[in-house]
Design an enzyme around this catalytic site. Structure first.
Site: not given
Length: 702
Positions: A342, A378
């Site tokens: 993330d 990401e």
């Protein structure tokens, strides 16, 4: 109680069958107490007197799995100098393999007094805190093995443990929302029939429900609020949180592996749940604030490139060690197959700027365990220069946000999209080829947990986030969505038919694109979040997947497209197209060719035309340049893909000299749209009419 010196490594609580070794890092502490917690609310404190390189440690004979514990740190409380030690706060072990209980929010768990942020708070937090748990590391893995599915054969399925399983009609109620539910045959059969090879789980590291959300009657449903990087989230266990969650997670991994499904974890190593200077003191902040977090010049405050209040200090050797130890733990002890990082751009912020060669990537590159699993970034954060799609090191794959945006723009009819659409369809060579990566570096997706579901993408122009309690101000406002003529739910049959066609267009495009496709859970049967594009706090019917009764045409179509991809290597090449004939393939046709709807090869002015929203793509199955795993030549059928993203029906001419006889196998204008060998046949030079906003795939046997 006997207390032996113990060892400084491994960090955390390590049970060896006779007792437990405890080890914790703190350079800021004057002294540290290990607190053994008892069910009657009392605690036994043991001072950790042994220290090696700022790791304090002790071995306690007879301390068994299930024992709850925490730390109290005695040291300076000087926020202006970056120190926030406070012995009144019971702290979680950063290396805890399991966490019990939940936080009972109140002023007690904060290091300062409400209304006086610089005044130390000496209220005891222990009765209100989660606690660390000693776990039994032993588990019968049997003949478990990692599937190690190659990227070119991978179909990712992003899912939430609770959201995927909470409403499944074939699951016993006591298992719904749990790790055990993932291992249930009903869930595994669904994934297998869908062609899924890897389950990408939204955060399962132990996370915290934010104080603010709890006060609002909401929860941190998504889980991007980690407090324990080694512990599976206890609320997803169906039968206990004193280590049972570890066993249940392992059993789920084992069952998924038996079905040849990999398990990939969405991990949040960029920040923790302790927030900014006004956040609680739960673990790292009280142990050694300055070693764990990026502080501003005024050390009372935290640098925040994540939008959550803090960012971990990626140039700290202790932070880097913790992250690498965590990753290795999940691979070696929990048998997971990879990670999706993330806000991964934050991990690259060694100082301030995003540094592609930061220490973290160096460590991953050389690590013999972590470097061998799937690593997905990401590739953005909210800091300056944080959008880094295409800029990660060669070992990494990336969520391709440009793919998502371009495909959405193409199908909603945006002008001047055709050229970029062609690049995204063929693996985004403009992003990945220059650093030696392949099409498989591109994780292609049109929807994910963050944003509209596929159903809502074609049903809403505007977000509907009122249920989040932020006056609809949260969530992305520019969604590149189109409601097909009516906002929200409607009974208009024409609108519903168009929406169904658009969903088939998105699914088909995803499965026909070079790269690695990723589905978002529930999109295969058109789940809705009623227009909420930021359901991070909706642990309820809004976000849970609503399983349909029986089969649906959307599900059948998604399955069929996934299996079409699996059956034909021309759709999942390991190398980029050359745009010319390939030597040694005995075929004088190019490996790929582009045509106007009139069947003429695309010229530059065709690509640049603002009104151009249609094209034909030829994929040559006889010109696949990469060999098979044993050096054999790979050949396949050839295909024509015809895309009509315009608002009007268009006639397409089948190109001459690229095959005499073709058969339509996919037509998204048909309600079922499924690949079939009974579709109409058409020859070179013949005309086919494509419905507005539809695509057709034609096949020519090798």
């Amino acid at each position: 109680m006997q207390v032996w010196p113990g060892q400084a490594y491994p960090l955390g609580a390590t049970y060896d069958g006779a007792g437990t070794n405890f080890a914790v890092f703190s350079e800021a502490a004057d002294r540290v107490e290990l607190c053994l917690l008892h069910d009657d609310g009392s605690e036994t404190a043991v001072e950790l007197r042994e220290s090696d390189a700022f790791v304090l440690h002790a071995y306690l004979p007879g301390v068994m799995p299930g024992q709850r514990y925490g730390f109290r740190v005695h040291g300076p409380y000087e926020p202006a100098q970056g120190h926030r030690c406070n012995s009144a706060k019971l702290l979680l072990d950063p290396y805890a393999r399991a966490v019990s209980g939940r936080i009972d929010w109140g002023e007690e768990v904060y290091g300062y007094r409400f209304g006086a942020p610089d005044k130390r708070n000496d209220m005891d937090s222990a009765p209100h805190m989660m606690t660390s748990v000693v776990v039994n590391p032993y588990f019968d893995w049997g003949d478990d093995r990692p599937p190690r599915t190659p990227y070119n054969e991978t179909v990712l399925y992003e899912a939430h443990v609770k959201g995927l399983t909470m409403r499944h009609p074939d699951l016993p109620e006591e298992l719904r929302g749990s790790y055990a539910a993932l291992a249930h045959p009903a869930v595994i059969d669904h994934l297998t029939q869908l062609g899924v090879t890897a389950l990408e789980l939204m955060p399962v590291h132990q996370f915290v429900n934010d104080h603010r959300l709890v006060d609002m009657g909401l929860n941190n449903y998504w889980g991007y609020n980690t407090i324990g990087f080694f512990a599976p989230h206890n609320a997803y266990a169906s039968w206990g949180d004193r280590g049972e969650q570890v066993l249940e997670f392992k059993q789920a991994v084992k069952a998924l592996h038996e079905a040849d499904i990999e398990v990939i974890l969405d991990v949040v190593y960029n920040h923790t749940a302790e927030g900014n200077h006004l956040g609680p003191t739960l673990s790292y902040k009280g142990l050694d604030n300055g070693s764990y977090y990026r502080l501003m010049d005024d050390s009372r405050y935290y640098m925040d490139t994540t939008g959550t209040g803090n960012s971990l200090l990626m140039r700290s050797p202790h932070v880097l060690q913790m992250i690498m130890d965590s990753l290795r733990h999940w691979v070696t002890d929990m048998h997971v197959d990879g990670f999706r990082f993330d806000l991964a751009a934050t991990l690259a912020r060694q100082f301030h700027e995003v540094d592609r060669l930061s220490s973290f990537f160096d460590l991953v590159q050389q690590d013999p365990v972590v470097s061998q699993v799937k690593l997905i970034a990401e590739p953005w954060d909210v800091g300056e220069g944080g959008y880094q799609v295409g800029n990660f090191p060669p070992l990494w794959t990336e969520w391709n946000g440009m793919y998502r945006d371009t495909v959405r723009d193409m199908w909603r009819g945006e002008p001047r999209t055709l050229a970029e659409f062609a690049s995204r369809l063929t693996g985004s060579s403009d992003l990945y080829q220059d650093d030696g990566r392949r099409p498989l570096a591109s994780i292609n997706f049109t929807t994910c947990h963050d944003g509209f579901t596929l159903h809502d993408l074609v049903s809403y122009n505007e977000k509907r986030n009122e249920a989040n309690g932020e006056d609809n101000q949260d969530g992305e406002s520019h969604n590149r969505s189109w409601n097909c003529g009516a906002e929200g739910e409607t009974d208009d049959p024409d609108v519903l038919e168009l929406r169904a066609r658009q969903m088939r267009n998105f699914i088909a495009t995803l499965m026909l694109s070079q790269g690695v496709p990723m589905l978002s859970h529930g999109d295969e049967f058109a789940r809705t979040q009623e227009g909420n594009n930021n359901a991070y706090c909706q642990d309820n019917e809004i976000a849970w997947v609503r399983w349909p009764e029986g089969e649906s045409t959307q599900l059948e179509f998604t399955r069929a497209m996934a299996w079409l991809r699996r059956d034909h290597p021309v759709f999942r090449r390991r190398r980029f197209f050359h745009g010319r004939p390939v030597e040694g393939t005995h075929d004088d046709l190019s490996d790929i060719a582009w045509f106007t709807p009139e069947g003429e090869e695309m010229a530059q002015e065709d690509w640049d035309a603002s009104q151009a929203r249609a094209l034909t793509v030829f994929l040559n199955g006889n010109a696949i340049s990469e060999p098979g795993t044993r050096g054999e030549r790979i050949s396949d059928d050839s295909f024509l893909m015809m895309f009509n993203a315009s608002a009007e029906p268009l006639e397409f001419v089948i190109p001459v000299n690229h095959g005499r006889q073709w058969q339509v196998i996919v037509d998204t204008a048909r309600p079922e749209g499924v690949p079939s060998d009974t579709g109409p046949k058409a020859g070179a030079g013949e005309r086919l009419t494509l419905t507005d906003r539809s695509l057709i795939v034609l096949q020519r046997p090798a």
